[in-house]
Design an enzyme around this catalytic site. Sequence first.
Site, PDB file in Angstrom:
ATOM      1  N   GLU A   1     -35.807  -8.390  -8.303  1.00 37.49           N
ATOM      2  CA  GLU A   1     -34.483  -7.745  -8.339  1.00 37.49           C
ATOM      3  C   GLU A   1     -34.629  -6.259  -8.655  1.00 37.49           C
ATOM      4  OE1 GLU A   1     -32.687  -6.659 -11.140  1.00 37.49           O
ATOM      5  OE2 GLU A   1     -33.835  -7.410 -12.838  1.00 37.49           O
TER       6      GLU A   1
ATOM      7  N   GLN B   1     -32.385  -3.981  -9.912  1.00 38.46           N
ATOM      8  CA  GLN B   1     -31.620  -3.336 -10.980  1.00 38.46           C
ATOM      9  C   GLN B   1     -32.477  -2.968 -12.186  1.00 38.46           C
ATOM     10  OE1 GLN B   1     -30.617  -6.158  -9.472  1.00 38.46           O
ATOM     11  NE2 GLN B   1     -28.845  -5.424  -8.305  1.00 38.46           N
TER      12      GLN B   1
ATOM     13  N   CYS C   1     -29.125  -7.980 -20.211  1.00 42.49           N
ATOM     14  CA  CYS C   1     -28.626  -9.327 -20.507  1.00 42.49           C
ATOM     15  C   CYS C   1     -29.759 -10.344 -20.574  1.00 42.49           C
ATOM     16  CB  CYS C   1     -27.596  -9.753 -19.462  1.00 42.49           C
ATOM     17  SG  CYS C   1     -28.227  -9.753 -17.771  1.00 42.49           S
TER      18      CYS C   1
END
Length: 425
Positions: free
Chosen positions: A112, A114, A50
């Site tokens: 992060e 992910q 994203c």
Amino acid sequence: MAFLALGINHKTASVDVRERVAFTPEQLVDALQQLCRLTSSREAAILSTCNRSELYIEQDHLSADAVLQWLADYHRLSLDELRASAYVHEEHEAVKHMMRVASGLDSLVLGEPQILGQMKSAYAVAREAGTVGPLLGRLFQATFSAAKQVRTDTAIGENPVSVAFAAVSLAKQIFADLGRSQALLIGAGETITLVARHLHEQGVRRIVVANRTLERASILAEQFGAHAVLLADIPQELANSDIVISSTASQLPILGKGAVESALKQRRHKPIFMVDIAVPRDIETEVGELDDVYLYTVDDLHDVVAENLKSRQGAAQAAEELVSVGAEDFMLRLRELAAVDVLRAYRQQSERLRDEELQKALRLLANGGNPEDVLAQLARGLTNKLLHAPSVQLKKLSAEGRLDALAMAQELFALNEGSTDKSPQ
């Protein structure tokens, strides 16, 4: 090697542009094969999330313009529009960029975790598409190793930097085993969705989502195997809830002191952990006065997030140094590998010449030749043949005035002025 890393991300492109340049999972295999076919790329991988769409490419000759043109054509964008948001990294900088991305150093949320999983998925899809070769194969493995070292040797991923994650982290401090806890989430917006995801990942035994409309509560609940109820059902659910996290747009409090007191009596004063993320507040401030209630507000969480972000930024400097070392090591190994083919060919040529001279010597011995003479002839013949091609090339280079090449040859053969025999004057 000609290696490129190019694309767009949250720092260079608006959400609108990122949406238009994103690849769906179903598109990736065909897109990779088309990319290699139309841009003369030997290897390719695509990372699409994203927040970024990036292409990692190995070509015989650098051609970023051709790749950008392909990317624009594939997504039906004008080249000028794409170029305004795109960045291009080459060779060493491309390797370093890839390692920074996998380590979370280039993420919207610093550190992060992910992104590393997304990078591994990009590698798996490229392998499925048949667009991973020796270079990308080695580079992805080196990238994963660098990211793992960053996670292991720095504190960049240890502290939460989102309000939702901070709330769940506080819950873990109070309840050692979330797998035995039940959570009541009030609201169904983005923040509560993130809270639900984190709780689900932590293995919370049961999640209940309460919302003004049952439809929105049900949509969220379905994602995480939770139970959906209306706000009016909160008093019944409260007595069974160890964790209560609320984030609605209500202008009036949803939970009052009386309702919580009643729930505590039913729970026999078993503690309740509460986080009020809403502004205005969803939970009356007086609730925090109750024994056996741990109530935190959004301001408490922001303090945690700010402190943790400061900690991550400190860790980021150490992480950047690890990534720089990892990129340098990879480039060094790559340069060393470039000599492997040359060394292999030279060894094969030398072994062929050796075998020819050895067979000649064996025939002479079989015909009764003097062993000492045969060995001397073998040594001379092998030396002459091994030196023939280099001698011809060195004379040619000397005639052309290529002193740089002669100096390189002297270094290659480990020669210096003191090592050569000199005839007596």
